[in-house]
Scaffold this active site. Structure first.
Site, PDB file in Angstrom:
ATOM      1  N   GLY A  13     -30.897   5.797 -85.877  1.00 28.62           N
ATOM      2  CA  GLY A  13     -29.786   5.905 -85.128  1.00 28.62           C
ATOM      3  C   GLY A  13     -28.703   5.937 -86.410  1.00 28.62           C
ATOM      4  N   ALA A  37     -26.112   3.522 -90.257  1.00 25.69           N
ATOM      5  CA  ALA A  37     -27.381   3.815 -89.847  1.00 25.69           C
ATOM      6  C   ALA A  37     -28.152   2.540 -89.469  1.00 25.69           C
ATOM      7  CB  ALA A  37     -28.318   4.849 -90.757  1.00 25.69           C
ATOM      8  N   ASP A  38     -29.212   2.996 -88.265  1.00 20.19           N
ATOM      9  CA  ASP A  38     -30.045   1.788 -88.224  1.00 20.19           C
ATOM     10  C   ASP A  38     -31.794   2.326 -88.000  1.00 20.19           C
ATOM     11  OD1 ASP A  38     -30.649  -0.916 -87.577  1.00 20.19           O
ATOM     12  OD2 ASP A  38     -30.778  -0.401 -85.436  1.00 20.19           O
ATOM     13  N   THR A  39     -32.678   1.936 -88.615  1.00 20.10           N
ATOM     14  CA  THR A  39     -33.773   2.500 -88.762  1.00 20.10           C
ATOM     15  C   THR A  39     -35.052   1.805 -88.131  1.00 20.10           C
ATOM     16  OG1 THR A  39     -33.047   4.040 -90.694  1.00 20.10           O
ATOM     17  CG2 THR A  39     -35.581   3.758 -90.177  1.00 20.10           C
TER      18      THR A  39
END
EC number: 3.6.1.9
Length: 197
Positions: free
Chosen positions: A106, A69-71
């Site tokens: 994401g 994940a990418d936040t």
């Protein structure tokens, strides 16, 4: 039980995944280095970073499901990631003070057995209270904002500034559990199976 690999060094993501599926997963931090991609829409960039992290970790395993994940905070058409300094953290918090903005993650789940990759964006709307300069300085001195997207932690002292959230709360922390649970169940992971927690 399928092997699950969390492609993240984030202690928050580790705790969230543990909440969903128990202790039966490996943590293998990605060595993928995020870089700006001029001309790419910020939301597409989050998807790209998430997918690349999963692919990087996937090279080290033959089987299982890789989760990454990418936040970031999305405000005024720009992504606000983790501040690189106390000064940058203060600047971000002043920008977000009294505003409504999105926290976007994401999320990628890569099935090494089938080769199938699912990458999605999840958005949560956050309303932040007006914060005084004194409050911002005091909060930054705690050190909490320095490794958080948008320079605040809704699961920490930063909760004092968050007036309202619409959407998946866990997405703001860094891992959209509702959507991830659905994806994992479709991939054959029983999150309610006895012995998982």
């Amino acid at each position: 039980m399928r092997q699950i690999i969390l492609a993240s060094a984030s202690p928050r993501r580790k705790e969230l995944l543990k909440q969903l599926i128990g202790d039966n997963f490996l943590v293998y931090a990605s060595s993928y280095e995020e870089s700006p991609c001029p001309g790419m829409h910020p939301k597409e960039l989050l998807l790209k970073h998430s997918a690349e992290k999963a692919r990087d970790v996937a090279k080290h395993f033959n089987s299982g499901l890789v989760i990454s994940a990418d936040t970031s905070v999305f405000f005024n058409g720009e992504l606000l990631g983790k501040p690189k300094s106390s000064e940058e953290a203060e600047k971000m918090l002043k920008l977000l003070s009294g505003q409504r903005f999105l926290v976007i993650t994401g999320l990628t789940v890569l099935d090494l057995d089938s080769g199938k990759e699912i990458s999605e964006l999840k958005s949560t709307t956050v309303w932040m209270d007006k914060i005084s300069n004194e409050q911002i300085s005091a909060y930054v001195r705690t050190g909490e904002p320095l490794d958080k997207a948008g320079a605040f932690a809704v699961q920490g002292k930063g909760a004092a500034f968050v007036e309202k959230i619409e959407g998946d709360f866990f997405n703001v922390v860094g891992l959209p559990l509702f959507r991830l649970g659905k994806i994992l169940q479709k991939a054959g992971v029983s999150i309610f199976e006895e012995g998982l927690s």
